[in-house]
Write a protein that holds these residues in place. Structure first.
Motif, PDB file in Angstrom:
ATOM      1  N   GLU A  70       0.831  -1.209   0.000  1.00  0.00           N
ATOM      2  CA  GLU A  70       0.000   0.000   0.000  1.00  0.00           C
ATOM      3  C   GLU A  70       0.860   1.252   0.000  1.00  0.00           C
ATOM      4  N   ILE A  71       1.982   1.229   0.728  1.00  0.00           N
ATOM      5  CA  ILE A  71       2.896   2.371   0.708  1.00  0.00           C
ATOM      6  C   ILE A  71       3.407   2.613  -0.711  1.00  0.00           C
ATOM      7  N   MET A  72       3.819   1.540  -1.385  1.00  0.00           N
ATOM      8  CA  MET A  72       4.347   1.675  -2.744  1.00  0.00           C
ATOM      9  C   MET A  72       3.278   2.123  -3.733  1.00  0.00           C
ATOM     10  N   ARG A  73       2.029   1.796  -3.437  1.00  0.00           N
ATOM     11  CA  ARG A  73       0.940   2.191  -4.332  1.00  0.00           C
ATOM     12  C   ARG A  73       0.532   3.644  -4.130  1.00  0.00           C
ATOM     13  N   THR A  74       0.509   4.094  -2.877  1.00  0.00           N
ATOM     14  CA  THR A  74      -0.063   5.414  -2.601  1.00  0.00           C
ATOM     15  C   THR A  74       0.966   6.492  -2.261  1.00  0.00           C
ATOM     16  N   SER A  75       2.018   6.118  -1.539  1.00  0.00           N
ATOM     17  CA  SER A  75       2.999   7.117  -1.078  1.00  0.00           C
ATOM     18  C   SER A  75       4.398   6.535  -1.117  1.00  0.00           C
ATOM     19  N   PRO A  76       4.940   6.253  -2.303  1.00  0.00           N
ATOM     20  CA  PRO A  76       6.246   5.580  -2.382  1.00  0.00           C
ATOM     21  C   PRO A  76       7.336   6.331  -1.625  1.00  0.00           C
ATOM     22  N   CYS A  77       8.053   5.606  -0.773  1.00  0.00           N
ATOM     23  CA  CYS A  77       9.193   6.160  -0.055  1.00  0.00           C
ATOM     24  C   CYS A  77      10.099   4.998   0.331  1.00  0.00           C
ATOM     25  N   PRO A  78      11.353   5.264   0.665  1.00  0.00           N
ATOM     26  CA  PRO A  78      12.260   4.172   1.027  1.00  0.00           C
ATOM     27  C   PRO A  78      11.791   3.433   2.274  1.00  0.00           C
ATOM     28  N   VAL A  79      11.790   2.100   2.190  1.00  0.00           N
ATOM     29  CA  VAL A  79      11.365   1.248   3.301  1.00  0.00           C
ATOM     30  C   VAL A  79      12.480   0.259   3.628  1.00  0.00           C
ATOM     31  N   VAL A  80      12.817   0.154   4.906  1.00  0.00           N
ATOM     32  CA  VAL A  80      13.777  -0.838   5.389  1.00  0.00           C
ATOM     33  C   VAL A  80      12.999  -1.863   6.209  1.00  0.00           C
ATOM     34  N   MET A  81      13.037  -3.124   5.784  1.00  0.00           N
ATOM     35  CA  MET A  81      12.317  -4.171   6.498  1.00  0.00           C
ATOM     36  C   MET A  81      13.106  -4.618   7.724  1.00  0.00           C
ATOM     37  N   VAL A  82      12.396  -4.908   8.807  1.00  0.00           N
ATOM     38  CA  VAL A  82      13.010  -5.470  10.012  1.00  0.00           C
ATOM     39  C   VAL A  82      12.659  -6.952  10.004  1.00  0.00           C
ATOM     40  N   SER A  83      13.668  -7.791   9.711  1.00  0.00           N
ATOM     41  CA  SER A  83      13.424  -9.192   9.372  1.00  0.00           C
ATOM     42  C   SER A  83      14.264 -10.125  10.217  1.00  0.00           C
ATOM     43  N   SER A  84      13.763 -11.340  10.418  1.00  0.00           N
ATOM     44  CA  SER A  84      14.575 -12.388  11.024  1.00  0.00           C
ATOM     45  C   SER A  84      15.409 -13.040   9.927  1.00  0.00           C
ATOM     46  N   LEU A  85      16.583 -13.565  10.287  1.00  0.00           N
ATOM     47  CA  LEU A  85      17.455 -14.193   9.301  1.00  0.00           C
ATOM     48  C   LEU A  85      17.223 -15.696   9.212  1.00  0.00           C
ATOM     49  N   THR A  86      16.001 -16.143   9.531  1.00  0.00           N
ATOM     50  CA  THR A  86      15.621 -17.527   9.306  1.00  0.00           C
ATOM     51  C   THR A  86      15.258 -17.692   7.841  1.00  0.00           C
ATOM     52  N   GLU A  87      15.111 -18.939   7.387  1.00  0.00           N
ATOM     53  CA  GLU A  87      14.748 -19.166   5.981  1.00  0.00           C
ATOM     54  C   GLU A  87      13.370 -18.587   5.691  1.00  0.00           C
ATOM     55  N   ARG A  88      12.432 -18.756   6.627  1.00  0.00           N
ATOM     56  CA  ARG A  88      11.103 -18.191   6.409  1.00  0.00           C
ATOM     57  C   ARG A  88      11.176 -16.667   6.358  1.00  0.00           C
ATOM     58  N   GLY A  89      11.966 -16.096   7.275  1.00  0.00           N
ATOM     59  CA  GLY A  89      12.144 -14.655   7.257  1.00  0.00           C
ATOM     60  C   GLY A  89      12.780 -14.178   5.971  1.00  0.00           C
ATOM     61  N   ALA A  90      13.721 -14.968   5.445  1.00  0.00           N
ATOM     62  CA  ALA A  90      14.384 -14.614   4.195  1.00  0.00           C
ATOM     63  C   ALA A  90      13.397 -14.609   3.037  1.00  0.00           C
ATOM     64  N   LEU A  91      12.538 -15.607   2.966  1.00  0.00           N
ATOM     65  CA  LEU A  91      11.569 -15.683   1.868  1.00  0.00           C
ATOM     66  C   LEU A  91      10.637 -14.474   1.872  1.00  0.00           C
ATOM     67  N   VAL A  92      10.146 -14.117   3.063  1.00  0.00           N
ATOM     68  CA  VAL A  92       9.243 -12.972   3.158  1.00  0.00           C
ATOM     69  C   VAL A  92       9.984 -11.674   2.840  1.00  0.00           C
ATOM     70  N   THR A  93      11.224 -11.570   3.306  1.00  0.00           N
ATOM     71  CA  THR A  93      12.008 -10.369   3.047  1.00  0.00           C
ATOM     72  C   THR A  93      12.290 -10.214   1.563  1.00  0.00           C
ATOM     73  N   LEU A  94      12.600 -11.310   0.871  1.00  0.00           N
ATOM     74  CA  LEU A  94      12.829 -11.242  -0.575  1.00  0.00           C
ATOM     75  C   LEU A  94      11.570 -10.782  -1.299  1.00  0.00           C
ATOM     76  N   GLU A  95      10.414 -11.244  -0.830  1.00  0.00           N
ATOM     77  CA  GLU A  95       9.160 -10.772  -1.420  1.00  0.00           C
ATOM     78  C   GLU A  95       9.001  -9.273  -1.189  1.00  0.00           C
TER      79      GLU A  95
END
Length: 362
Positions: A70-95
């Protein structure tokens, strides 16, 4: 006096919000605002107008990916994700990176105060970088639809007039190896670019993307799902086969060697001689030691710093062909900008134009 960088910290944990805010304020130069979840963040965006958003992934009411889209659709700005370095966290972060996030930082576990203190330097550095970064919007699917409408029959003219002669490069089609290097902003671009390689490409492709070890396996599998060529992470001594893509394992380097049976790649321990890992410079240098540089193509994509610039400039000087992503499209024009500054770019191209140029050469 320089204005403070306005940051909106989005996390459902009050303890984590407080920790992130304290880290940024201790570093000075930040104006920090807080949101409890994605819905709260979207309500605050028009009022706060942040320079950067730090965004947790798993939150009630509205999760991080939904909020990011929604941010990218309405108000694009730089976003830094706060992610776990587990494999599941990696998959979501890559998305999230494909949706338009600029970067990510590790979400601490265990004792928050201790882990956040250890991670403070990384968080502050990445938020500052993000404030200067270009936001990529549109998503992978839209870019691929646009690419399918374009012909690969001829190479595009550079947008900014910064093309350089290929000089002593080998003739079209005589490519033994394609090397790609990227850092901040790279994962989404790599997925996009590699998905558009011609299916008949016979040159092996080597990829060095600055990432931790837990991310490169999921990255390779994600690219493999859309790439016409087989893609794998290099976790041990691996024979190099025509028309295959090899992704360097994170937190290490990948080097090329020649054995009796042909070319191989292998992980090498990350050493102090190279600042970033997997090292693009080390990969290109090792390739030139065993392959005629005139038969190598190097591509340097978005990323902070100068990794890859020195050795790709050397590749160019020895007759190889190189592409630097243009400032117009790069999320961070550090690595490719340094290649251009060294006079080592055969072509300087917008990211949308790189696949067609590679198709013409390959």
């Amino acid at each position: 006096m320089t204005a403070a960088t306005k940051v909106l910290v989005v996390d459902d944990s009050a303890l984590m919000r407080k920790a992130l805010k304290t880290m940024l304020l201790d570093a000075e130069g930040f104006d920090v605002h807080l949101a409890r979840n994605g819905e709260d963040a979207l309500e605050q965006l028009p009022r706060v107008r942040p320079d950067v958003v730090t965004l947790d992934i798993n939150m009630p009411v509205m999760d991080g990916l939904t909020c990011l889209a929604e941010i990218m659709r309405t108000s694009p700005c730089p976003v830094v994700m706060v992610s776990s370095l587990t494999e599941r966290g990696a998959l979501v972060t890559l998305e999230a990176l494909e949706l338009g996030a600029v970067d990510y930082v590790e979400k601490p576990g265990g004792t928050v105060s201790l882990n956040m203190r250890d991670a403070a330097e990384e968080l502050v550095d990445k938020v500052r970088r993000a404030a200067r970064a270009r936001t990529r919007t549109g998503g992978l699917a839209a870019r691929l639809r646009r690419a399918r409408e374009e012909s690969f029959a001829t190479a595009p003219a550079p947008r900014s007039g910064t093309a350089r002669s290929a000089g002593a490069g080998s003739a079209r089609g005589e490519v033994d190896l394609l090397v790609l290097g990227a850092s901040t902003g790279g994962p989404a671009l790599l997925s996009d670019l590699l998905a558009q390689l011609p299916a008949g490409c016979t040159a092996p492709v080597l990829v060095a993307q600055h990432m931790p070890q837990s991310f490169t396996g999921p990255l390779a599998r994600r690219i493999d799902a859309s790439c016409p060529l087989p893609v794998q992470e290099v976790t041990g001594l691996t024979p190099v086969r025509p028309g295959h893509v090899y992704v360097a394992r994170g937190d290490a380097d990948m080097v090329v060697a020649r054995r009796a049976e042909g070319l191989v790649v292998r992980p090498a321990p990350a050493g102090p001689s190279y600042r970033w890992h997997p090292s693009v410079d080390r990969l290109v240098q090792s390739a030139m030691e065993v392959i005629d540089p005139r038969r190598v193509v190097g591509v340097l994509l978005t990323g902070m710093g100068d990794d890859g610039a020195e050795q790709m400039a050397e590749l160019h000087s020895r007759g190889g062909r190189t592409i630097a992503e243009s400032e117009e499209s790069a999320v961070v024009w550090g690595m490719p900008g340094q290649l251009v500054a060294r006079g080592g770019a055969t072509r300087v191209l917008h990211s949308d134009d790189i696949p067609a140029q590679l198709a013409a050469w390959l």
